[in-house]
Design an enzyme around this catalytic site. Sequence first.
Site, PDB file in Angstrom:
ATOM      1  N   PHE B 238       0.814  -1.224   0.000  1.00  0.00           N
ATOM      2  CA  PHE B 238       0.000   0.000   0.000  1.00  0.00           C
ATOM      3  C   PHE B 238       0.846   1.272   0.000  1.00  0.00           C
ATOM      4  CE2 PHE B 238      -2.079  -3.271   2.715  1.00  0.00           C
ATOM      5  CZ  PHE B 238      -2.990  -3.727   1.774  1.00  0.00           C
ATOM      6  N   ARG B 320       1.470  15.579  -5.809  1.00  0.00           N
ATOM      7  CA  ARG B 320       0.304  14.850  -6.306  1.00  0.00           C
ATOM      8  C   ARG B 320      -0.984  15.329  -5.635  1.00  0.00           C
ATOM      9  NH1 ARG B 320      -1.153  10.111  -9.468  1.00  0.00           N
ATOM     10  NH2 ARG B 320       0.972   9.908 -10.216  1.00  0.00           N
ATOM     11  N   ARG B 352      -1.044   4.488  -0.990  1.00  0.00           N
ATOM     12  CA  ARG B 352      -2.091   4.387  -2.015  1.00  0.00           C
ATOM     13  C   ARG B 352      -2.804   5.713  -2.294  1.00  0.00           C
ATOM     14  NH1 ARG B 352      -6.129  -0.761  -1.510  1.00  0.00           N
ATOM     15  NH2 ARG B 352      -6.249  -1.256  -3.698  1.00  0.00           N
ATOM     16  N   THR B 452       4.938  10.947 -11.519  1.00  0.00           N
ATOM     17  CA  THR B 452       5.219  12.321 -11.937  1.00  0.00           C
ATOM     18  C   THR B 452       6.730  12.547 -12.084  1.00  0.00           C
ATOM     19  OG1 THR B 452       5.048  13.031  -9.628  1.00  0.00           O
ATOM     20  CG2 THR B 452       3.090  13.261 -11.016  1.00  0.00           C
ATOM     21  N   GLU B 723      -4.673   2.527  -7.237  1.00  0.00           N
ATOM     22  CA  GLU B 723      -4.999   3.675  -6.397  1.00  0.00           C
ATOM     23  C   GLU B 723      -6.359   4.321  -6.660  1.00  0.00           C
ATOM     24  OE1 GLU B 723      -1.185   5.188  -7.726  1.00  0.00           O
ATOM     25  OE2 GLU B 723      -0.818   5.888  -5.692  1.00  0.00           O
TER      26      GLU B 723
END
Lengths: 487, 772
Positions: B238, B320, B352, B452, B723
Amino acid sequence: MTQRHDIRFLLNGREVTVPDVGASQTLLDFLRLDRRMTGTKEGCAEGDCGACTVLVGRLGPEGLSYAPVNACIRFLASVDGCHVVTIEHLSGPDGRLHPVQQAMVDHHGSQCGFCTPGFVMSLYALWMAVPEPTETQVETALQGNLCRCTGYAPIIRAAVAVSRYGSPAADHLNTERARVTAQLTALRDGVRVVTGPADDLAILPADVDDLASALLEYPDATLIAGATDVGLWVTKFLRPIGPAIFLGHLDALKAVQVDGDALHIGAGASYSECQDAIADHFPHLAPYWDRIAGWQVRNMGTVGGNIANGSPIGDTPPVLIALGAEITLRRGDVRRVLPLETFFIDYGKQDRAAGEFVESIRVPLPAEGQIDAAYKISKRRDEDISSVAAGISVTRDGDTIADVRIAFGGMAATPKRAAQAEAALRGAVWSEGAFEQAAQALAQDFAPLSDWRASADYRMLAAQNLLRRFFLEQDDATTAPVQLATA
Amino acid sequence: MKDELSIRGAVHTDRIHDSAIKHVTGSADYTDDIPQPQGTLHAYLGVSKVAHATLNAIDLSAVRTAPGVVGVLTAADVPGCNDISPTGQNDEPVFPTDKIEFHGQPLFAVIADTRDAARRAAELAQVDCTVLPHALDVGAAQEAGYPHVTAPLKLERGTVEDGFAAAANRLQGRITIGGQDHMYLEGQIAFAIPGEDDDVVVHCSTQHPSEAQHMVAHVLGVPSNAVTVNVRRMGGGFGGKESQMNLFCVVAAMAAKKWNRAVKIRPDRDQDMTATGKRHDFVVDYDVGFDNDGRIQAVESSFAARCGYSSDLSGPVTDRALFHADNAYFYPHVRLTSRPMKTNTVSNTAFRGFGGPQGVVAAERMIEEIAYATGRDPLDVRKVNFYGDAGRDLTPYHQQVQDNIIGRLVDELEEAAAYRQRRAEIVEFNAGSKILKKGIALTPVKFGISFTATHYNQAGALVHVYSDGSIALNHGGTEMGQGLNTKVAQVVADAFQVDFDRIKITRTTTEKVPNTSATAASSGSDLNGMAALNAVEQIKGRLVAFAADKWGVAPEDVRFLPNLVQIGTDTLSFDSFIKQAYMARVQLSAAGFYKTPDIHWDRASGKGRPFYYYAYGASCSEVMIDTLTGEYRVTRTDILHDVGRSLNPVLDKGQVEGAFIQGMGWLTTEELWWDDKGALRTHAPSTYKIPLASDRPRIFNVNLADWSENRELTIKRSKAVGEPPFMLGISVFEALSMAVASVADYTVCPRLDAPATPERVLMAVARLRAGA
């Protein structure tokens, strides 16, 4: 007196004898480290996640019965004379999957798979007890099993489908019941077991009288019934527990029976072992009982231990105090009886002398006109420690409240009666106003703490609201439900 | 007779997890189950009991002389570089030298004959330190003038001041969003076996074997080629085993080399939860301008995150959060800033969603605020703000949303869940119910797929076909329960047109595929499936050339049929064809490679196309709360989720169901609670409450959008699934909010903070009733 110095039990298909078993040695470490049986997993080592679930079969007065338990906090010494069944015992000799295993595979009940052996063992026990369970029964059976991957839906689908894969009658634990019974009977030699190194001595008394004597010999011994608390002293806090006297194997301490006007619960009876009697005689406690820990812990933990360890957040003391329970303490052959609430003196301090043990709990059966309620509030509904727990018992005489007993857990350093709230209600007319006064009076009764379970403000408001809930629930004018459904 | 029309385990079909039978029989080996060589030692960490201090000295004499102890490791014993920062910021020592920065920080390791002896000895250290004031949360850190742990990010498009000026309405607010512990059932563990020269092999439970390998090499001061990291499977990850395993790997490896014995380290659950990082908690301040229809005109938000004492992955995590602060909504004018705050807590890490969920929660809070301010159904506010056609399709990071299907998904779910009718019924129920109140919410998810950090979007695989026709598959991804190995093997089976059973899935090892990326960002199948396919295509190319040459047919006349190969008019079994190819000295092994095309990201300008595509989903949850206690139940959830053309629908559905429950847990009962000394007190399942079977929605309808297909050329047109569905759990949070709002006749936004524990629900009810 004859003594034995080893532990003997059945492990899956074989009888094993383990010499020199220290009190603090756990069943899980024995399986994984000594036997390299690695199917049983350690997830938390505190009896909360269920990855270590195994079945323990025990020969009681009513024959052999199996129950899922947490191997992580189950002490090895305590399985003396039992049949320990692990995940390795499920598949057939030809490698064929057990019905529970096949159902889990077919329903995609595993993802990472680490919790899976534990789930399989719990579902195995459920299938043997209730071959065609409802979803609610499955949820109750799985309160002690955490899964972080699946979200449980596929596991529940598997659980309700297991009976399509096979019948418990054909399962080897049933077909071999007579042989296992005979083997376990043969292991019962009725002697005291004393084993382990001097600083970690484990003592299994031969019977209750022997327990009383052993405790006189070792007055500071750690008493272990279900080990659901003491287990954590070892696994979490690395505390020495020797010498330790085990009592979970003593049938005479497991008696649960009505005698006269009260239910008597032996101090060694597990929550599961007294569940039926509790539900029969105190129906308001039936759903509450299902919310005590998870199934594995209910199969190990005892009401006696829940009381004796003196925790302010134990589930049973508040509701038993409200019912007017008394406990019998025994030292040698001397017994004394005291009201449960007086047993709790202060945080970490109980009215128990060295060499004394809780022998039984007497819970008076409800009288005519007595209305009882038991409430538990926790962050998560199941398998959680309460932020607030309450037992409320009101005896009505027409419109008047003739008597009242209210006890709370989580509101003070001990489980404690709400004297001011009771005073506000005693003799008052049954009315919303009277309960409102009682709710206000709680602020004089308690000054709760803030911790990770709840803030002081929440505890007080919720406790007050539980009195309001009790009135609404019991009042004839209420038509809509005032509490969430249990299932 | 075998069905020759199709292979077993083809792509786009349901296939059980490849380890399912091993899982249910307890025969799936995790790191702690590997047989130990004779003389194996055990390590345990000694940790700080204060949150912030100058470290003067550690007296380990009692530790060294404790029973069973072989030795200790401190910062002074690090042969190479004393740093395990995964982003190269040199701010995360293996063991500190001069300062303690959080309660529970590992200070040293003790090595003993047994784990029990090591655990007991670790308690005996005397730490001489000078305690300093500590700042545990972002508020305290900002007040104390703590720095950012890494450079903040700003995303800006349009002119936010103009947007506010033109907006008919404007409101400001703040939401506090709690963190989350991973609570993988298998904790952190590493097991190192020394070899000759500088060599060491580390078996561990990491999502990022290559990083663990490089960290061990870096700390030991040896080249990466001396270190092998192996992962057969994890008992859950996770994100918690992306960078967090590095510490355990390096400690085990250092000890193994120092004493030339195998060394295992496995913290107990309490130490696992206190010494390793978690999901970042955030405080989000938002300012939103909107018109009378609830259409957003301008958004300005600041995202302050509790990063802990070091950067770890906080840079990309907080980035993010900003990338998802729009969720599925178009913001005409927008300015978003991150504030990755240093705090005296464990360094937070991947989990996650990687910051995305916190961004989405903040977006949904603004929607809710607008709905209560305008008196509209929140779903209507959501719909008017969805991304749309040209002019309404640019994200705050200037990527065009080209694959938008949120409108159709939401419409279909709204219909299937009978949202409108049920909402009306709920409003009526609430009017007549004094104590119990219901709520319902339908929330969307749009989630960007790709690391990213663009260079991470590469993968390798190694495929061997043996002369008997059996196939060995290896790739750089790791198996943590998500079924990655199953899916990649399906891709290989499909490409060769052979039964799934023929393919042996092998452990992930840095010896076979080098320089891999973390199995993270939902990218496992996308990247490794393509790399494996590339390897197969290379082998198939050679096989086709061989067959065309030998049989004298055109290459297009060589066809791979189910378990057969057709060459012109001849048909051979796959096995005999492979045998012939081997005899003809055809290379039957290939290393495959893949890199995601068309992505680029310029962090300095805040512009680019960081995501290859988006995955979408929607969920509708109904709850009931008890306004006397704040307790609640989730009574029903309906989900429609987009995985493109699923490689394995049943495994994808499992991901969706599991992610939803995990997301729900994050926002409801999972609460991290530190005491005033800075100690985390919810550090085991007894105190940290993840959902149980009885917490799942009683009615739970989960469907995949079977009409969806990835418009990009991903592996078999599928989409990532790890996710995105985590954020479906937000519908529960929003439904709880509606139930609370009912006590003030839906005129006030309840402003619930997360997690919405029974306490927060009751206190919000009390606040709204008091008219505050």
